[in-house]
Design an enzyme around this catalytic site. Structure first.
Site, PDB file in Angstrom:
ATOM      1  N   HIS A 292       0.851  -1.194   0.000  1.00  0.00           N
ATOM      2  CA  HIS A 292       0.000   0.000   0.000  1.00  0.00           C
ATOM      3  C   HIS A 292       0.883   1.238   0.000  1.00  0.00           C
ATOM      4  O   HIS A 292       1.805   1.344   0.801  1.00  0.00           O
ATOM      5  CB  HIS A 292      -0.913   0.030   1.224  1.00  0.00           C
TER       6      HIS A 292
ATOM      7  N   ASP B 142     -15.967   2.814   6.817  1.00  0.00           N
ATOM      8  CA  ASP B 142     -14.909   3.761   6.446  1.00  0.00           C
ATOM      9  C   ASP B 142     -15.432   4.801   5.465  1.00  0.00           C
ATOM     10  O   ASP B 142     -15.099   5.987   5.555  1.00  0.00           O
ATOM     11  CB  ASP B 142     -13.713   3.019   5.835  1.00  0.00           C
TER      12      ASP B 142
ATOM     13  N   ARG C  19     -15.303  13.026   7.804  1.00  0.00           N
ATOM     14  CA  ARG C  19     -13.995  13.629   8.143  1.00  0.00           C
ATOM     15  C   ARG C  19     -13.647  14.734   7.154  1.00  0.00           C
ATOM     16  O   ARG C  19     -13.099  15.774   7.515  1.00  0.00           O
ATOM     17  CB  ARG C  19     -12.899  12.557   8.115  1.00  0.00           C
TER      18      ARG C  19
ATOM     19  N   SER D  60      -8.512   3.749   8.758  1.00  0.00           N
ATOM     20  CA  SER D  60      -9.142   3.809   7.441  1.00  0.00           C
ATOM     21  C   SER D  60      -8.351   2.972   6.433  1.00  0.00           C
ATOM     22  O   SER D  60      -8.904   2.128   5.719  1.00  0.00           O
ATOM     23  CB  SER D  60      -9.224   5.279   7.002  1.00  0.00           C
TER      24      SER D  60
ATOM     25  N   LYS E 199      -9.330  -1.352   5.127  1.00  0.00           N
ATOM     26  CA  LYS E 199      -9.530  -1.746   3.729  1.00  0.00           C
ATOM     27  C   LYS E 199      -8.498  -2.778   3.297  1.00  0.00           C
ATOM     28  O   LYS E 199      -8.803  -3.720   2.581  1.00  0.00           O
ATOM     29  CB  LYS E 199      -9.477  -0.502   2.835  1.00  0.00           C
TER      30      LYS E 199
HETATM   31  N1  URA Z   1      -6.305   7.142   2.625  1.00  0.00           N
HETATM   32  C1  URA Z   1      -7.305   6.430   3.206  1.00  0.00           C
HETATM   33  O1  URA Z   1      -7.711   5.385   2.711  1.00  0.00           O
HETATM   34  N2  URA Z   1      -7.857   6.924   4.340  1.00  0.00           N
HETATM   35  C2  URA Z   1      -7.452   8.065   4.928  1.00  0.00           C
HETATM   36  O2  URA Z   1      -7.978   8.421   5.949  1.00  0.00           O
HETATM   37  C3  URA Z   1      -6.411   8.766   4.316  1.00  0.00           C
HETATM   38  C4  URA Z   1      -5.843   8.291   3.162  1.00  0.00           C
END
Ligand code: URA
Length: 440
Positions: A82, A161, A168, A183, A187
């Site tokens: 990631h 999320d 947010r 977050s 995922k």
């Molecule tokens: N990328 C994400 O998936 N979530 C965040 O909060 C910030 C960047």
């Protein structure tokens, strides 16, 4: 238990239990908690932070708000990478075939570009026909057959999320390390991975511009990954200038094709091989990261990574003909070269400005609804540290929009390029490696 009680505990800097966090996230998923209470709680977390167990419980609650894909029936260790996002960061498209060719399966759920950073999905979809929306059964089948599947996030993955991120975004609570970490990791953990390599970018074009913040985020992500029982390592890498020589969707895919055929630029290949090396090691196909890097290099020189890429493109219904003959891809209507106005050294190419410029040319989006043009973008003819003569071409811009092209070239010359008499000090590209032993 009430939302009021959970908000006030966080306001008063008291620790939240697993049950309290689960109660809150369940309330997000079933929509029983109103936005005003969730927003108040998000601000309390933003201001007062979370300890490691709270972050673990939050991530787990968000992860289990949706589908958690189980890839146990596919043999071997499944490893993903990631990146926190950058400009010209096309590493995933080169890395996935390399690592799969080395025998490690790569389940990869990627995102789209927003603002100055690009997204892997948009890049892949610039390949005619390339499909990124598969259901879970198809996703598993494709991984079992080719060792990779590159898809977009489905609505079933971490739905809490999605809701929290939207709130947010409008309550000034995006820049919170616990919230960002939960977050990202909710995922990633939903993909079915056994291990994860993180590329946390720092510098002008990065989400975490400051090095100290990047370290803090990397540690937080590792902590959460390890608490979930997944081996997690991280690299902090430099995003002061774009990675590689292209920015823009098809231009970047074309550069990935060059990389997979052994003709990639040094900076892009250095980051790619390092991340691949770590993935191959985590996947137990190498005894060390260094050996993993050597295997990664061999996957390119032997042509195995290129063959794997063609197999991926074919399996995901993309045009193999086009990736084999990229010269046939339609060009943007106009191109414009930015030339140096003086002699000197190219001492800076600000990646944030380049990313924003590429959006202006049509290669990215500022809002989710915006359309993107796969042909638009920027080729960096020269990179930081190059010796420049007056009238040398520094960049070439591509767009269908002549007005945007002219305006962008003026602002890029003013804001993104620095030419100095003094030779700039070279900046390290791969700055720091971190794993569970570096958490204190
Ligand atoms: N990328 C994400 O998936 N979530 C965040 O909060 C910030 C960047």
């Amino acid at each position: 238990m009430t939302p009021y009680e959970i908000i006030s505990r966080k306001r008063d800097r008291k620790e939240l239990s697993r049950e309290q966090i689960e109660f809150l996230i369940n309330g997000v998923t079933d929509q029983s908690i109103p936005d005003y209470q969730l927003a108040a709680w998000l601000m309390a977390v933003y201001l007062n932070g979370m300890n490691p167990s709270e972050k673990h419980f939050l991530t787990q609650a968000m992860l289990h708000s949706g589908e958690v894909i189980d890839l146990k029936e596919i043999p071997g260790i499944k490893v993903d990478k990631h990146s926190t996002g950058g400009v010209g960061d096309k590493v995933s498209i080169i890395l996935a075939p390399i690592v799969a060719a080395a025998g490690v399966s790569v389940p990869m759920i990627s995102g789209r570009g927003l603002g100055h950073t690009g997204g892997t999905l948009d890049k892949l979809q610039s390949i005619p026909g390339f499909k990124v929306d598969y259901n879970t059964a198809e996703y598993k089948k494709i991984i079992a057959e080719t060792g990779v599947c590159l898809i977009g996030q489905t609505k079933d993955i971490a739905p809490a999320d999605k809701k929290i991120y939207a709130l947010r975004d409008v309550t000034a609570t995006v820049q919170s390390i616990p919230l960002i970490s939960a977050s990202i990791m909710s995922k990633k953990l939903a993909e079915g991975i056994d291990a994860l390599v993180l590329d946390v970018k720092t510098g002008h074009g990065a989400f975490m511009q400051e090095y100290a913040q990047a370290i803090e985020l990397a540690k937080s992500l590792i902590e959460i990954g390890e608490a979930a029982g997944k081996q997690t390592v991280a690299y902090i890498t430099n995003m002061n200038q774009p990675l590689g020589n292209t920015v823009g969707n098809w231009l970047e895919v074309k550069e990935c094709i060059d990389c997979l055929q052994g003709n990639g630029p040094d900076d892009l290949m250095e980051v790619t091989h390092q991340l691949c090396g770590a993935m191959i090691w985590l996947g137990k196909k190498a005894e060390s990261i260094e050996q993993g890097v050597e295997i990664s290099q061999k996957m390119i020189s032997s042509g195995k990574a290129w063959d794997k890429f063609l197999q991926i493109v074919e399996r995901q219904q993309g045009s193999v003909e086009m990736v084999k003959n990229p010269q046939n891809y339609p060009r943007a209507k106009h191109q414009l070269e930015i030339k140096s106005e003086k002699d000197g050294y190219l001492s800076a190419i600000n990646s944030l400005e380049i990313g924003l410029a590429s959006v202006g040319l049509g290669a990215g989006r500022l809002k989710w609804e915006d359309n993107i043009d796969p042909r638009a973008g920027i080729i960096l003819n020269r990179k930081q540290g190059a010796v420049i003569k007056k009238n040398d071409t520094i960049m070439t811009l591509y767009s269908d929009n002549m007005k945007a092209l002219n305006e962008t070239s003026v602002s890029l010359l003013e804001k993104s390029i620095q030419i100095t008499h003094q030779k700039p000090d070279p900046e390290p590209l791969i700055i720091t490696y971190l794993d569970k032993n570096n958490l204190s």
